[in-house]
Scaffold this motif. Structure first.
Motif, mmCIF file in Angstrom:
data_model
loop_
_atom_site.group_PDB
_atom_site.id
_atom_site.type_symbol
_atom_site.label_atom_id
_atom_site.label_comp_id
_atom_site.label_asym_id
_atom_site.label_seq_id
_atom_site.Cartn_x
_atom_site.Cartn_y
_atom_site.Cartn_z
ATOM 1 N N ILE A 188 -35.394 27.558 58.447
ATOM 2 C CA ILE A 188 -36.068 27.189 57.870
ATOM 3 C C ILE A 188 -36.208 25.462 58.664
ATOM 4 N N ASN A 189 -37.339 24.622 58.001
ATOM 5 C CA ASN A 189 -38.109 23.891 58.651
ATOM 6 C C ASN A 189 -38.324 23.988 59.620
ATOM 7 N N GLY A 190 -38.979 24.410 60.874
ATOM 8 C CA GLY A 190 -38.875 24.710 62.134
ATOM 9 C C GLY A 190 -40.236 24.633 62.216
ATOM 10 N N LYS A 191 -40.084 24.201 63.657
ATOM 11 C CA LYS A 191 -41.247 24.217 64.645
ATOM 12 C C LYS A 191 -41.138 24.233 65.767
ATOM 13 N N VAL A 192 -42.302 24.247 66.598
ATOM 14 C CA VAL A 192 -42.049 24.964 67.867
ATOM 15 C C VAL A 192 -42.886 23.994 69.060
ATOM 16 N N TYR A 193 -42.749 24.000 69.928
ATOM 17 C CA TYR A 193 -43.342 22.943 70.780
ATOM 18 C C TYR A 193 -43.581 23.457 72.610
ATOM 19 N N ILE A 194 -45.098 23.305 72.533
ATOM 20 C CA ILE A 194 -45.286 23.602 73.869
ATOM 21 C C ILE A 194 -46.038 23.150 75.062
ATOM 22 N N LYS A 195 -45.624 23.964 76.760
ATOM 23 C CA LYS A 195 -45.257 22.442 77.568
ATOM 24 C C LYS A 195 -46.619 23.894 78.534
ATOM 25 N N TYR A 196 -47.271 22.935 78.600
ATOM 26 C CA TYR A 196 -48.184 23.866 79.340
ATOM 27 C C TYR A 196 -48.290 23.737 81.368
ATOM 28 N N ASN A 197 -48.272 24.516 81.630
ATOM 29 C CA ASN A 197 -47.866 24.859 83.268
ATOM 30 C C ASN A 197 -46.708 24.230 84.165
ATOM 31 N N THR A 198 -45.949 25.104 83.381
ATOM 32 C CA THR A 198 -44.009 25.169 83.577
ATOM 33 C C THR A 198 -43.570 25.724 83.518
ATOM 34 N N GLN A 199 -42.367 26.596 83.325
ATOM 35 C CA GLN A 199 -41.576 27.450 83.204
ATOM 36 C C GLN A 199 -40.050 26.418 82.141
ATOM 37 N N ASP A 200 -40.291 25.359 82.887
ATOM 38 C CA ASP A 200 -39.222 24.506 82.824
ATOM 39 C C ASP A 200 -39.483 23.693 81.243
ATOM 40 N N ALA A 201 -38.066 23.115 80.554
ATOM 41 C CA ALA A 201 -38.673 21.965 79.771
ATOM 42 C C ALA A 201 -39.170 20.589 80.315
ATOM 43 N N PRO A 202 -39.371 20.138 79.704
ATOM 44 C CA PRO A 202 -40.333 18.809 80.404
ATOM 45 C C PRO A 202 -39.245 17.636 80.564
ATOM 46 N N GLY A 203 -38.239 17.481 81.582
ATOM 47 C CA GLY A 203 -37.596 16.316 81.397
ATOM 48 C C GLY A 203 -37.767 15.466 80.365
ATOM 49 N N ASN A 204 -38.832 14.375 80.398
ATOM 50 C CA ASN A 204 -39.084 13.634 79.701
ATOM 51 C C ASN A 204 -39.286 14.029 77.647
ATOM 52 N N GLY A 205 -38.767 15.210 77.612
ATOM 53 C CA GLY A 205 -39.057 15.661 76.118
ATOM 54 C C GLY A 205 -40.351 15.849 75.893
ATOM 55 N N ILE A 206 -41.344 15.372 76.376
ATOM 56 C CA ILE A 206 -43.262 15.442 76.091
ATOM 57 C C ILE A 206 -43.781 16.485 76.397
ATOM 58 N N TYR A 207 -43.778 16.850 75.101
ATOM 59 C CA TYR A 207 -44.742 18.756 75.281
ATOM 60 C C TYR A 207 -46.310 18.288 74.870
ATOM 61 N N ASP A 208 -46.942 19.293 75.601
ATOM 62 C CA ASP A 208 -48.337 19.080 75.032
ATOM 63 C C ASP A 208 -48.755 19.382 73.515
ATOM 64 N N ASP A 209 -48.590 19.986 72.784
ATOM 65 C CA ASP A 209 -48.797 20.523 71.336
ATOM 66 C C ASP A 209 -47.143 20.814 70.827
#
Length: 139
Positions: A54-75
């Motif tokens: 429950i209480n799920g949320k999904v974040y997406i980062k464009y142009n990469t196959q790795d998690a962003p080091g700064n924790g900032i996602y595009d959407d």
């Protein structure tokens, strides 16, 4: 006169080399992101079980196959429960590489869960992709 001609030729070579070297590396002429025809539907899965979160949320980062080091996602998108499955979707995506990161709460173990996965959209066709985002309780 000959020396002046050599200086001009040398200067021309230096300028041409500089112009080529300073040009932006544009290996990805059609970067991933909004503006395409694809839709990605994500489901959160803890040990491949998609219910109980429950209480799920999904974040997406464009142009990469790795998690962003700064924790900032595009959407991001909040998960809706569809037939007991936490589901979030992202539409109008272009071909390219993406990183998806999901968070939620697994009621079967009473713990927060999170995790991510990389995904590539192969072309710009109008297609819907369903991707299971694996999550775990972590440390």
């Amino acid at each position: 006169m000959k020396v002046s001609f050599l200086k001009q030729g040398f200067l021309l070579i230096v300028l041409a080399t500089g112009a080529i070297a300073c040009r932006k590396n544009d290996d990805n002429s059609n970067p991933a992101g909004k503006g395409g025809n694809a839709t990605v539907i994500t489901t959160l899965a803890h040990h491949q079980i998609t219910k109980n979160i429950i209480n799920g949320k999904v974040y997406i980062k464009y142009n990469t196959q790795d998690a962003p080091g700064n924790g900032i996602y595009d959407d991001s998108a909040i998960c809706n429960i569809v037939n007991t499955v936490p589901t979030a979707s992202f539409d109008s995506l272009k071909a390219g590489n993406y990183y998806l990161y999901g968070t939620g709460y697994d009621t079967s173990i009473a713990r927060a869960v999170n995790g991510g996965i990389s995904y590539s959209i192969p072309d710009n066709s109008t297609t819907t992709y369903t991707i299971q985002v694996p999550v775990t309780e972590g440390d």
